[in-house]
Design an enzyme around this catalytic site. Structure first.
Site, PDB file in Angstrom:
ATOM      1  N   HIS A  77       0.830  -1.222   0.000  1.00 35.42           N
ATOM      2  CA  HIS A  77       0.000   0.000   0.000  1.00 35.42           C
ATOM      3  C   HIS A  77       0.860   1.265   0.000  1.00 35.42           C
ATOM      4  O   HIS A  77       0.503   2.274   0.608  1.00 35.42           O
ATOM      5  CB  HIS A  77      -0.948   0.033   1.199  1.00 35.42           C
ATOM      6  CG  HIS A  77      -1.967  -1.063   1.219  1.00 35.42           C
ATOM      7  ND1 HIS A  77      -3.226  -0.918   0.707  1.00 35.42           N
ATOM      8  CD2 HIS A  77      -1.898  -2.332   1.702  1.00 35.42           C
ATOM      9  CE1 HIS A  77      -3.902  -2.053   0.875  1.00 35.42           C
ATOM     10  NE2 HIS A  77      -3.114  -2.928   1.465  1.00 35.42           N
ATOM     11  N   ASN A 150     -10.245  -2.618   2.816  1.00 36.61           N
ATOM     12  CA  ASN A 150     -10.023  -2.584   1.368  1.00 36.61           C
ATOM     13  C   ASN A 150     -11.333  -2.337   0.638  1.00 36.61           C
ATOM     14  O   ASN A 150     -12.406  -2.397   1.233  1.00 36.61           O
ATOM     15  CB  ASN A 150      -9.444  -3.922   0.887  1.00 36.61           C
ATOM     16  CG  ASN A 150      -7.959  -4.074   1.211  1.00 36.61           C
ATOM     17  OD1 ASN A 150      -7.244  -3.090   1.391  1.00 36.61           O
ATOM     18  ND2 ASN A 150      -7.499  -5.309   1.283  1.00 36.61           N
ATOM     19  N   TYR A 364       1.241  -4.381  12.115  1.00 34.23           N
ATOM     20  CA  TYR A 364       1.183  -2.944  11.826  1.00 34.23           C
ATOM     21  C   TYR A 364       1.993  -2.136  12.824  1.00 34.23           C
ATOM     22  O   TYR A 364       2.661  -1.170  12.455  1.00 34.23           O
ATOM     23  CB  TYR A 364      -0.277  -2.463  11.764  1.00 34.23           C
ATOM     24  CG  TYR A 364      -0.989  -2.983  10.534  1.00 34.23           C
ATOM     25  CD1 TYR A 364      -1.275  -4.330  10.396  1.00 34.23           C
ATOM     26  CD2 TYR A 364      -1.364  -2.146   9.499  1.00 34.23           C
ATOM     27  CE1 TYR A 364      -1.911  -4.834   9.273  1.00 34.23           C
ATOM     28  CE2 TYR A 364      -2.005  -2.632   8.365  1.00 34.23           C
ATOM     29  CZ  TYR A 364      -2.275  -3.977   8.260  1.00 34.23           C
ATOM     30  OH  TYR A 364      -2.899  -4.468   7.140  1.00 34.23           O
TER      31      TYR A 364
HETATM   32 FE1  HDD Z   1      -2.343  -4.786   5.498  1.00 33.87          FE
HETATM   33  C1  HDD Z   1      -0.898  -1.762   5.152  1.00 33.87           C
HETATM   34  C2  HDD Z   1      -5.345  -3.490   4.404  1.00 33.87           C
HETATM   35  C3  HDD Z   1      -3.766  -7.915   5.642  1.00 33.87           C
HETATM   36  C4  HDD Z   1       0.477  -5.993   6.901  1.00 33.87           C
HETATM   37  N1  HDD Z   1      -2.988  -2.986   4.886  1.00 33.87           N
HETATM   38  C5  HDD Z   1      -2.232  -1.843   4.813  1.00 33.87           C
HETATM   39  C6  HDD Z   1      -3.035  -0.760   4.350  1.00 33.87           C
HETATM   40  C7  HDD Z   1      -4.284  -1.250   4.128  1.00 33.87           C
HETATM   41  C8  HDD Z   1      -4.255  -2.644   4.473  1.00 33.87           C
HETATM   42  C9  HDD Z   1      -5.487  -0.480   3.620  1.00 33.87           C
HETATM   43  C10 HDD Z   1      -2.540   0.666   4.116  1.00 33.87           C
HETATM   44  C11 HDD Z   1      -2.820   1.531   5.296  1.00 33.87           C
HETATM   45  C12 HDD Z   1      -2.422   2.946   4.990  1.00 33.87           C
HETATM   46  O1  HDD Z   1      -3.067   3.552   4.125  1.00 33.87           O
HETATM   47  O2  HDD Z   1      -1.477   3.415   5.599  1.00 33.87           O
HETATM   48  N2  HDD Z   1      -4.155  -5.562   5.026  1.00 33.87           N
HETATM   49  C13 HDD Z   1      -5.285  -4.843   4.699  1.00 33.87           C
HETATM   50  C14 HDD Z   1      -6.429  -5.718   4.699  1.00 33.87           C
HETATM   51  C15 HDD Z   1      -5.986  -6.958   5.036  1.00 33.87           C
HETATM   52  C16 HDD Z   1      -4.556  -6.857   5.257  1.00 33.87           C
HETATM   53  C17 HDD Z   1      -7.858  -5.284   4.403  1.00 33.87           C
HETATM   54  C18 HDD Z   1      -6.759  -8.234   5.200  1.00 33.87           C
HETATM   55  C19 HDD Z   1      -7.976  -8.277   5.574  1.00 33.87           C
HETATM   56  N3  HDD Z   1      -1.743  -6.621   6.111  1.00 33.87           N
HETATM   57  C20 HDD Z   1      -2.484  -7.775   6.124  1.00 33.87           C
HETATM   58  C21 HDD Z   1      -1.732  -8.822   6.757  1.00 33.87           C
HETATM   59  C22 HDD Z   1      -0.526  -8.286   7.141  1.00 33.87           C
HETATM   60  C23 HDD Z   1      -0.559  -6.895   6.719  1.00 33.87           C
HETATM   61  C24 HDD Z   1      -2.231 -10.236   6.964  1.00 33.87           C
HETATM   62  C25 HDD Z   1       0.654  -8.902   7.838  1.00 33.87           C
HETATM   63  C26 HDD Z   1       0.656  -9.993   8.517  1.00 33.87           C
HETATM   64  N4  HDD Z   1      -0.504  -4.032   5.860  1.00 33.87           N
HETATM   65  C27 HDD Z   1       0.491  -4.699   6.491  1.00 33.87           C
HETATM   66  C28 HDD Z   1       1.706  -3.842   6.769  1.00 33.87           C
HETATM   67  C29 HDD Z   1       1.234  -2.446   6.261  1.00 33.87           C
HETATM   68  C30 HDD Z   1      -0.133  -2.749   5.690  1.00 33.87           C
HETATM   69  C31 HDD Z   1       2.965  -4.360   6.214  1.00 33.87           C
HETATM   70  C32 HDD Z   1       2.186  -1.715   5.312  1.00 33.87           C
HETATM   71  C33 HDD Z   1       2.238  -0.308   5.801  1.00 33.87           C
HETATM   72  C34 HDD Z   1       1.468  -0.288   7.010  1.00 33.87           C
HETATM   73  O3  HDD Z   1       1.044  -1.551   7.321  1.00 33.87           O
HETATM   74  O4  HDD Z   1       1.214   0.683   7.686  1.00 33.87           O
HETATM   75  O5  HDD Z   1       1.982  -3.837   8.118  1.00 33.87           O
END
Ligand code: HDD
Length: 695
Positions: A77, A150, A364
């Site tokens: 993202h 999402n 996160y």
């Molecule tokens: Fe995630 C970012 C949505 C599963 C690990 N995720 C991130 C963002 C969104 C989502 C909208 C961007 C937030 C922003 O605008 O700053 N992610 C989801 C949804 C998931 C999902 C709807 C399943 C239902 N994500 C998911 C899993 C993991 C992550 C299973 C790790 C085990 N996601 C992350 C992250 C991020 C992230 C790596 C990258 C930047 C951040 O968190 O802030 O931790």
């Protein structure tokens, strides 16, 4: 301790809390980072032609700050845009949740939403096919609450431990770093076909839901099942939905690809411009409410994030409305530094045991520590809650406050026991839903209740319009045509075949392989609503752009009337001519079909569309670049399914473009006015009958 908790000198409950941090550089003198006035911006040298001196602290400070300007982009993202807004509760929902922001009718809570794509890096094009992030922060009067969701209500995997595998497979290849922001490569489809829990989300992403017209034209979902908890401990299971009040709209694939090149900021610009023009996008926030008992009663597990709860089974109860009404003033300070966490929860809302959610509760926080280099990121202005913060967390890089309490531990007597624990008289504390418990043998297995990952992608496919089904199949054909490995391609066909033999055959035919024999274990004819993009007309036309192709010589008496009629619906008429002048918005040199939602050819334009100006014949009119651009804009707009219209002799353009009368081809009858019909056509957004279906 008294009832009043003291803030650490931050104003609470202001809707423009960030103002205190804004820096106005107007009519001031340039200074160093520590305030000394700077009078000369050349570096300090030994003699006019000499080397720069290490002593030059002004030079070093400026360059050093520049060298450290970036923080790591989000691991996923990374590409996104955000805006501020207000959430207004429709009522007092204390019968289902103690969450204070839902506590009374008309109660307003500031919000920030960041929209994003998943796979691309920070500079990647907006219109890549992808799941779109829809992360909402509510700055409630009981702390920050994030729904990190999402635009697609399901997810690829059922256990967070597989997230790095998913992301490694969709990100560019590790050797070449190709392709950017795309899943059309072997590793992605290798993973999808080996991990069939991905199929449902993949189908959504391959459908028009993966290439939205704008962030304003998509729904948002919390994906997981969460819990609502009331003050007296009653709990319900809930799924969150943000329903777009603009209506859903999407691009077509060829158009999305072209847009990536023509305007890679397409979505970001749409959001920013809409808000600047006061056309505030809106969503209705609602929940599907379900009893705790019988979590398997629908034939799937409510803890499984690859499943939707069809709205026919549990309708969405609308709880409030969310309006985005202010753009960020500094992209980095606000949109880049906002750090969402599914673990940012408020009293009245609780988690469930969904293993994907459970893992996210760790990930996160961890990623924010990495991005910010320490634990004080919650003190950044965009991350601060709009209520006081008091605890015994201390120190760390970039501590912004001066804690006065020397008894930074609990329990203490030296600070009169403060900060004291919240209780019913001094705020209510968080609580875990009393219904929750845990038992069972330790296991690393996927729950057998998560096993059927084929029935719901089929439900999704059945519920699309035939043209949307065709788009989905074409998208899979496009992606799989890029694959080199025959093993992967065959594995994809095996999985598609479990969803639908028809889909498998239609994809196989395009990639030169045989589909396996039908395997009807999961076949059914059920349908649901709310998953199609084009089944419903747009609710609002705000911010759509219609090109008016003209000579610029004032032949268009109809233009004013058209503009007035379109302005009533907040549709912008963009006047295109050869040369910029009064009343002309863009030149043909810049204009492109991807920039418009509809195209109207003005009167007096016959010569502009003369086929003599077509490609390759070297007879272009003098200033048109490249040759035949007006014709190209019209033809491509038509091919991308946009409404097209003509006024007066503008109809000649249709003959030149080979456009025949039909849906969404709107000709102004003599003395008539095409605006009504054109606007109606815009409401359908894409003229689906123009897209051929497989025989
Ligand atoms: Fe995630 C970012 C949505 C599963 C690990 N995720 C991130 C963002 C969104 C989502 C909208 C961007 C937030 C922003 O605008 O700053 N992610 C989801 C949804 C998931 C999902 C709807 C399943 C239902 N994500 C998911 C899993 C993991 C992550 C299973 C790790 C085990 N996601 C992350 C992250 C991020 C992230 C790596 C990258 C930047 C951040 O968190 O802030 O931790």
């Amino acid at each position: 301790m008294g009832g009043e908790l003291r803030a650490r000198d931050v104003p609470a409950s202001t809707d423009d809390f960030l103002k205190q941090y804004e820096v106005d550089d107007t009519d001031v003198v340039l200074t160093s980072d520590v305030g000394g006035p700077i009078s000369d911006q050349e570096s300090l040298k030994a003699g006019g032609r000499g080397s720069t001196l290490l002593e030059d602290f002004i030079f070093r400070q400026k360059i050093q700050h520049f060298d450290h300007e970036r923080v790591p982009e989000r691991a996923v993202h990374a590409r996104g845009a955000g805006a501020h807004g207000i959430f207004t509760s429709y009522g007092d929902w204390s019968n289902i949740t103690a969450a204070s922001f839902l506590g009374s009718k008309g109660k307003e809570t500031p919000v920030f939403i960041r929209f994003s794509t998943v796979a691309g890096s920070r500079g990647s094009p907006d219109t890549a096919r992808d799941v779109h992030g829809f992360a909402t922060r509510f700055y409630t009067d009981e702390g920050n609450y994030d729904i990190v969701g999402n635009n697609i209500p399901v997810f690829f995997i059922q256990d967070a431990i597989k997230f790095p595998d998913l992301i490694h497979s969709v990100k560019p290849s590790p050797d070449s770093e190709i392709p950017q922001a795309a899943t059309a490569h072997d590793t992605a489809w290798d993973f999808f076909s080996q991990q069939p829990s991905a199929l449902h989300t993949l189908f959504w992403a391959m459908s028009p839901n993966g290439i939205v017209r704008s962030f304003r034209h998509m729904d948002g979902f919390g994906v997981h099942t969460f819990r609502f908890v009331t003050d007296d401990g009653k709990t319900k299971l809930v799924k969150f939905k943000f329903r777009t009040l603009q209506g859903k709209a999407s691009l077509v694939w060829e158009e999305a690809q072209a847009t990536s090149g023509k305007n890679s900021d397409f979505h970001r610009q749409d959001l920013f411009d809409s808000i600047e023009k006061g056309r505030f996008p809106e969503w209705e926030f609602g929940v599907q409410i379900m009893d705790e008992e019988g979590q398997l009663r629908f034939g799937f597990d409510l803890l499984d994030p690859t499943k939707i709860v069809p709205e026919e089974l549990v309708p969405v109860t609308p709880l409030g409305k969310l309006v985005l009404n202010r753009n960020p003033r500094n992209y980095f300070a606000e949109t880049e530094q906002i750090m969402f966490q599914p673990a940012h929860i408020v009293r009245g809302i609780d988690f469930t045991e969904d293993p994907l959610l459970q893992g996210r509760l760790f990930s996160y926080l961890d990623t924010q520590l990495n991005r910010n280099g320490g634990p004080n990121f919650e003190q950044l202005p965009i991350n601060q809650p709009r209520v006081p913060v008091h605890n015994n967390n201390r120190d760390g890089a970039g501590q912004m406050f001066i804690p006065l309490n020397t008894a930074a531990y609990s329990p203490n007597t030296l600070n009169k026991g403060s900060p004291a624990q919240a209780n019913e008289t001094i705020n209510n504390g968080f609580f875990t839903a009393p219904s929750r418990g845990a038992s069972g043998k330790l296991t690393r297995a996927v729950s057998p209740t998560f096993a059927d990952v084929w029935s719901q992608p089929r439900l999704f496919f059945n519920s699309l319009l035939p043209t949307e089904q065709q788009f989905l199949i074409n998208a899979i054909r496009f992606e799989t045509s890029n694959l080199k490995s025959t093993v992967v391609k065959n594995n994809v066909l095996i999985q598609l075949n479990r969803i639908s033999h028809d889909v498998a055959v239609r994809v196989a035919s395009a990639i030169g392989l045989e589909a396996p024999a039908a395997d009807d274990t999961y076949y059914h004819n059920n349908k649901t609503s709310g998953v199609s993009v084009f089944a419903k007309k747009l609710l609002k036309l705000d911010g759509l752009r219609v090109a008016f192709l003209t000579t610029g010589k004032g032949d268009d008496s109809s233009l004013k009337g058209l503009k007035d009629a379109f302005a009533k619906e907040n549709v912008d008429v963009v006047v295109v001519a050869e040369v910029l002048s009064e009343g002309i918005d863009v030149t043909y040199a810049l204009a492109d079909a991807t920039a418009f939602d509809g195209i109207i050819v003005g009167d007096g334009t016959k010569a502009l569309f003369s086929t003599a100006q077509g490609y390759g014949n070297g007879t272009a009119a003098s200033t048109l670049f490249p040759a035949g651009r007006p014709l190209q804009v019209l033809q491509e707009g038509y091919r991308y399914g946009k409404p097209v219209g003509a006024v007066g002799d503008g109809t000649a353009a249709f003959a030149a473009a080979g456009i025949k009368e039909g849906d969404g081809v709107i000709l102004q009858k003599s003395g008539g006015d095409l605006s009504k019909d054109f606007l109606e056509s815009l409401r359908s957004f894409k003229i689906l009958s123009r897209f051929p279906l497989d025989a």
